[in-house]
Design a protein around this motif. Structure first.
Motif: not given
Length: 69
Positions: A15-17, A23-24, A49-51, A57-58
């Motif tokens: 979801l973060s990515a 934070l959401t 890390i995911a964000k 990447i994009c």
């Protein structure tokens, strides 16, 4: 780490990515299951890390993507 714990960390990171809002995703995921604030630190690490990986990447998010239409 239990199986449900790993699933929650993965869901928060995905979801973060997708929305670039760690934070959401942290607070939404922690509120899904009673007592899962014990995973707060691993979820924070995975979300950030995911964000930042997704930003490399994009540059667009789910909300800002302009498709072929």
């Amino acid at each position: 780490m239990e199986q449900l714990s790993a699933v929650l960390v993965g869901a928060a990171a995905a979801l973060s990515a997708a929305i670039h809002a760690p934070l959401t995703s942290i607070f939404l995921t922690c509120s899904l299951v009673k007592g899962e604030f014990a995973l707060f630190i691993p979820i924070i690490i995975a979300c950030f890390i995911a964000k930042y990986s997704a930003q490399l990447i994009c540059s667009y998010t789910v909300y800002s993507y302009k498709g072929a239409y």
